[in-house]
Design a protein around this motif. Structure first.
Motif, short mmCIF file in Angstrom:
data_model
loop_
_atom_site.label_atom_id
_atom_site.label_comp_id
_atom_site.label_asym_id
_atom_site.label_seq_id
_atom_site.Cartn_x
_atom_site.Cartn_y
_atom_site.Cartn_z
N GLN A 1 0.83 -1.21 0.00
CA GLN A 1 0.00 0.00 0.00
C GLN A 1 0.86 1.26 0.00
O GLN A 1 0.63 2.19 -0.77
N TYR A 2 1.89 1.28 0.85
CA TYR A 2 2.74 2.47 0.93
C TYR A 2 3.68 2.58 -0.26
O TYR A 2 3.91 3.68 -0.78
N PHE A 3 4.22 1.47 -0.68
CA PHE A 3 5.18 1.52 -1.80
C PHE A 3 4.50 2.03 -3.06
O PHE A 3 5.08 2.83 -3.81
N ARG A 4 3.28 1.60 -3.31
CA ARG A 4 2.57 2.05 -4.51
C ARG A 4 2.22 3.53 -4.44
O ARG A 4 1.90 4.14 -5.46
N SER A 5 2.28 4.11 -3.26
CA SER A 5 1.99 5.55 -3.11
C SER A 5 3.23 6.41 -3.35
O SER A 5 3.14 7.65 -3.33
N THR A 6 4.36 5.78 -3.53
CA THR A 6 5.61 6.51 -3.77
C THR A 6 5.97 6.48 -5.25
O THR A 6 5.32 5.82 -6.05
N ASN A 7 7.02 7.20 -5.59
CA ASN A 7 7.57 7.15 -6.95
C ASN A 7 8.87 6.36 -6.98
O ASN A 7 9.67 6.50 -7.91
N ILE A 8 9.07 5.55 -5.97
CA ILE A 8 10.32 4.77 -5.89
C ILE A 8 10.29 3.68 -6.96
O ILE A 8 9.33 2.90 -7.03
N PRO A 9 11.32 3.60 -7.80
CA PRO A 9 11.34 2.55 -8.83
C PRO A 9 11.50 1.17 -8.20
O PRO A 9 12.20 0.99 -7.20
N VAL A 10 10.85 0.19 -8.81
CA VAL A 10 10.82 -1.16 -8.23
C VAL A 10 12.20 -1.81 -8.23
O VAL A 10 12.48 -2.71 -7.42
N TRP A 11 13.11 -1.36 -9.11
CA TRP A 11 14.43 -1.98 -9.13
C TRP A 11 15.18 -1.80 -7.82
O TRP A 11 16.09 -2.56 -7.50
N CYS A 12 14.78 -0.79 -7.03
CA CYS A 12 15.41 -0.60 -5.71
C CYS A 12 15.18 -1.80 -4.81
O CYS A 12 15.96 -2.06 -3.89
N LEU A 13 14.09 -2.53 -5.04
CA LEU A 13 13.77 -3.70 -4.23
C LEU A 13 14.42 -4.97 -4.77
O LEU A 13 14.34 -6.02 -4.14
N LEU A 14 15.04 -4.86 -5.93
CA LEU A 14 15.58 -6.06 -6.59
C LEU A 14 17.10 -6.16 -6.48
O LEU A 14 17.70 -7.05 -7.07
N LYS A 15 17.71 -5.28 -5.68
CA LYS A 15 19.17 -5.34 -5.54
C LYS A 15 19.60 -6.48 -4.62
O LYS A 15 20.78 -6.78 -4.52
N THR A 16 18.64 -7.07 -3.94
CA THR A 16 18.89 -8.17 -3.03
C THR A 16 17.72 -9.14 -3.12
O THR A 16 16.64 -8.78 -3.59
N SER A 17 17.91 -10.35 -2.68
CA SER A 17 16.82 -11.34 -2.70
C SER A 17 15.84 -11.13 -1.55
O SER A 17 14.78 -11.77 -1.51
N TYR A 18 16.17 -10.24 -0.62
CA TYR A 18 15.39 -10.08 0.61
C TYR A 18 13.92 -9.79 0.34
O TYR A 18 13.02 -10.43 0.89
N PHE A 19 13.63 -8.80 -0.50
CA PHE A 19 12.25 -8.38 -0.71
C PHE A 19 11.44 -9.44 -1.47
O PHE A 19 10.24 -9.57 -1.27
N GLY A 20 12.12 -10.19 -2.32
CA GLY A 20 11.44 -11.28 -3.00
C GLY A 20 11.09 -12.41 -2.05
O GLY A 20 10.18 -13.20 -2.31
N GLU A 21 11.80 -12.48 -0.93
CA GLU A 21 11.54 -13.52 0.07
C GLU A 21 10.46 -13.10 1.06
O GLU A 21 9.62 -13.91 1.45
N VAL A 22 10.46 -11.81 1.48
CA VAL A 22 9.47 -11.37 2.48
C VAL A 22 8.17 -10.88 1.85
O VAL A 22 7.11 -10.95 2.47
N TYR A 23 8.26 -10.36 0.61
CA TYR A 23 7.06 -9.86 -0.07
C TYR A 23 6.95 -10.47 -1.48
O TYR A 23 6.89 -9.75 -2.48
N PRO A 24 6.91 -11.81 -1.59
CA PRO A 24 6.98 -12.46 -2.91
C PRO A 24 5.78 -12.18 -3.81
O PRO A 24 5.94 -11.92 -5.00
N MET A 25 4.56 -12.20 -3.24
CA MET A 25 3.38 -12.02 -4.09
C MET A 25 3.26 -10.58 -4.58
O MET A 25 2.91 -10.33 -5.73
N PHE A 26 3.58 -9.63 -3.68
CA PHE A 26 3.53 -8.23 -4.11
C PHE A 26 4.50 -7.98 -5.26
O PHE A 26 4.13 -7.38 -6.27
N LEU A 27 5.76 -8.42 -5.10
CA LEU A 27 6.75 -8.17 -6.13
C LEU A 27 6.38 -8.86 -7.43
O LEU A 27 6.53 -8.29 -8.52
N LYS A 28 5.91 -10.09 -7.34
CA LYS A 28 5.52 -10.81 -8.56
C LYS A 28 4.41 -10.07 -9.29
O LYS A 28 4.51 -9.82 -10.51
N ASN A 29 3.36 -9.72 -8.57
CA ASN A 29 2.23 -9.03 -9.20
C ASN A 29 2.64 -7.67 -9.75
O ASN A 29 2.18 -7.26 -10.81
#
Length: 673
Positions: free
Chosen positions: A128-156
């Motif tokens: 909810q908060y991330f979609r309210s920002t202009n932060i590019p999604v690649w910032c979450l892809l520099k590590t496997s961490y976000f894909g592990e804790v928020y897998p469905m959000f990142l996939k969608n």
């Protein structure tokens, strides 16, 4: 955000900009050890100050006593920052994302992982908060961490936009060292669907479509996507349509390629071109690229630039002497395909032929062969010269194929007593496609036979039968020291960049004192160290310490100009010939090897030559290869334009000519020794 401290790297040229602010923070901590951050951006700024201390980046104006104090309080800054970040509430973390400055994106998400904020924040809340920002999604892809804790959000999130394919392709683009990590729950079927949407997306980037046109070597097709024939057809059609849409009669580069058969006409035209200061291909292409950028920004009207490549096939000389030996000597000495050191002129030599803009424009994979329009023009010139000489010698019933067969079967036996296994040349009345397929098989057989000869000093039929076809780069020569290359030593790379690159920091002092490269600057003016800007003096001292330049009678001079010219040759063409060098040059090359600036190699082909031949014939090395040989391995390729078969045939002959000239050079020098 105020000018908060940001550490990029120890080598960042702008690192001094933040030092006044670094001192403000250090002063606060020196005055009060209990200083604490008041917000996340304070904490991130403190972390960047610590990086300055760790990298020993301090102002020259700071006293040594102050620097020692700064080093001693580093632990206090770390402890205060870690305590603050570790105690942040869920609300503080989420709301900080909404106002976070872009320069701190990477720091913020690094802390998110380090302090395991995912344990405090649910996937739903984070989305909810991330979609309210202009932060590019690649910032979450520099590590496997976000894909592990928020897998469905990142996939969608990724699958909702076909342009996410560009993020994946970025992992395989040239110069991208920060590889992104994608969630494991995105399946190959998901990627296949996404790439199909991207190919048909009218907003897709033509540079990335260009990457998809050819297989990407390092891309795991079992994990990601695979381009299907229908998709490849659509890509080609879109790229072709785009090229036509940006073409204009009044813009771009017009290249003319002319082959003369009368020497006088050729020499007169070359002389006239010099008098008219005709543009070189590098200059015309560079100015055209700059003009295109200005046009797209609305700052300049379209302008067309042009250049001309001229070649000569001397009909009078060939008419006077057209036996096989005469034609062979003509190809070796007058054809202008090789330098004096018998190094091919046809590969792409980016440092010699491409300006800085042409090198960096567009998106290429890590395994792309670097070339531009000048390279294409050189190839067209080569094909035209093949056709011209074929027409001339055809008047006496001679083909280039006959010259090649004569050289290996007759000439080598007579001059070197080497018995090559004869070739089954294609008949003159066969189709062009069949001729080409046969020539490619003969070329591979020549490579096999030479490998056996280089190892055994004879060509044993049984060994040839058992020998796999070597790649061009695997063929070892007969001479121990044949080519000189730049060593992998970082000092060597730095020296060449400072001396010859148009991006060198010491080639430009001011509007009155500058050169295309540092060597041109030094050779054009009497300069002293004090004439340079302060920030340039460290680079000058580097060259002095490495015995490249010295202050001679107060002026900067090169210590050994022979070494400089040899290094220039290596910079421009990737290699220089040792065996064809003068005695003075050989002494200089030996010294450069002892200094660990260069290394020697004994291969038949230079790396640049083997890369070029691999680029034309197969896709073993490069994602953007022409891979012409591959199309003839199991039958013939299908072309809409029948002229392409003639071009393929010219390329097959061109490769055979390379084999013949390179092998003859090797044998002549070997038997001379």
């Amino acid at each position: 955000m105020k000018d908060r401290v940001k550490f990029y790297s120890a080598d960042d040229l702008g690192r001094g900009y933040y030092l006044p602010r670094v001192k403000e923070i250090l002063d606060d901590f020196i005055e009060d050890f209990n200083t604490t951050p008041s917000c996340i951006e304070d904490a991130i700024e403190f972390q960047n100050v610590i990086k300055y201390i760790d990298a020993n980046i301090f102002s020259k104006e700071w006293e040594s006593e102050y620097i020692e104090k700064a080093k001693k309080i580093k632990g206090k800054i770390q402890k205060s920052t870690a305590k603050y970040l570790g105690m942040l509430s869920r609300e503080d973390i989420l709301t900080s994302m909404l106002s976070l400055d872009r320069s701190y994106y990477d720091d913020f998400f690094w802390n998110f992982k380090q302090f395991k904020y995912g344990d405090k924040i649910s996937e739903t809340d984070f989305e909810q908060y991330f979609r309210s920002t202009n932060i590019p999604v690649w910032c979450l892809l520099k590590t496997s961490y976000f894909g592990e804790v928020y897998p469905m959000f990142l996939k969608n999130y990724l699958l909702s936009n076909s342009q996410s394919i560009e993020l994946l392709l970025g992992n395989y683009s040239e110069g991208n060292r920060g590889k992104l990590v994608f969630p494991e729950n995105i399946t190959k079927e998901d990627w296949n669907e996404l790439v199909d949407l991207y190919i048909n997306n009218p907003n897709s980037n033509m540079n990335y479509l260009g990457m998809l046109e050819n297989p990407i070597k390092n891309l795991d097709k079992t994990k990601y996507f695979e381009i299907l024939p229908k998709q490849k057809k659509i890509i080609k059609e879109r790229l072709k349509k785009f090229s036509k849409s940006i073409a204009s009669e009044n813009s771009g580069v017009l290249a003319s390629i002319v082959v003369y058969i009368i020497r006088k006409h050729y020499e007169n035209d070359v002389h006239e071109a010099r008098l008219n200061n005709e543009m070189s291909p590098k200059e015309a292409i560079g100015r055209s690229l700059m003009n295109n950028i200005m046009v797209s920004a609305g700052d300049s009207p379209p302008e067309q630039f042009s250049y001309t490549l001229r070649g000569l096939i001397d009909s009078e000389q060939i008419t006077e002497a057209h036996k096989c030996l005469d034609i062979f000597k003509y190809i070796r000495q007058e054809y202008d395909f090789f330098s004096a050191g018998i190094i091919s002129k046809l590969p792409s030599y980016p440092n010699n032929e491409m300006g800085s803009m042409a090198k960096t424009l567009g998106i290429k994979t890590d395994n792309s062969y670097h070339h531009d329009m000048h390279f294409w023009s050189k190839q067209q010139m080569a094909w035209l010269k093949i056709n011209a000489i074929s027409t001339l010698i055809g008047e006496w019933g001679i083909r280039i194929e006959d010259i090649i067969e004569w050289y290996f079967v007759d000439y080598c036996k007579e001059k070197y007593d080497i018995s090559w296994i004869p070739f089954d040349l294609p008949h003159s009345d066969e189709t062009v496609g069949n001729k080409t397929a046969t020539l490619f098989r003969i070329e591979e057989d020549i490579r096999k036979q030479f490998v056996v000869f280089s190892e055994e000093q004879e060509i044993d039929r049984n060994l040839v039968n058992e020998t796999p076809t070597p790649s061009f780069g695997q063929i070892s020569g007969l001479l121990e020291k044949k080519y000189a290359y730049l060593s992998k030593n970082e000092t060597a790379k730095t020296i060449l960049h400072l001396l010859f690159s148009d991006q060198s920091t010491i080639r430009y002092i001011n509007e009155s004192l500058n050169g295309e490269e540092f060597t041109a600057l030094i050779n054009s003016y009497d300069l002293r160290i004090c004439d340079f800007n302060e920030f340039q003096k460290a680079a000058l001292q580097y060259l002095i310490d490495n015995k490249i330049i010295e202050e001679n009678n107060k002026f900067l001079r090169f210590i050994d100009i022979t070494k400089i010219e040899l290094l220039r040759n290596i910079y421009l063409f990737g290699a220089t010939s040792f065996i064809h060098a003068s005695s003075e040059e050989k002494v200089a090359l030996d010294e450069l090897e002892r200094e660990n600036i260069i290394v020697f190699d004994k291969s038949l082909y230079t790396k640049q030559e083997s890369d070029y031949l691999n680029f034309m014939l197969n896709n073993k090395s490069f994602d953007n290869s022409w891979a012409i040989r591959n199309g003839y391995q199991h039958g013939l390729p299908y072309y809409e334009n029948s002229e392409q078969y003639e071009i393929d045939n010219a390329i097959a002959l061109l490769v055979l000519i390379h084999d013949m000239i390179k092998i003859d050079d090797e044998l002549a020098l070997f038997y001379k020794e």
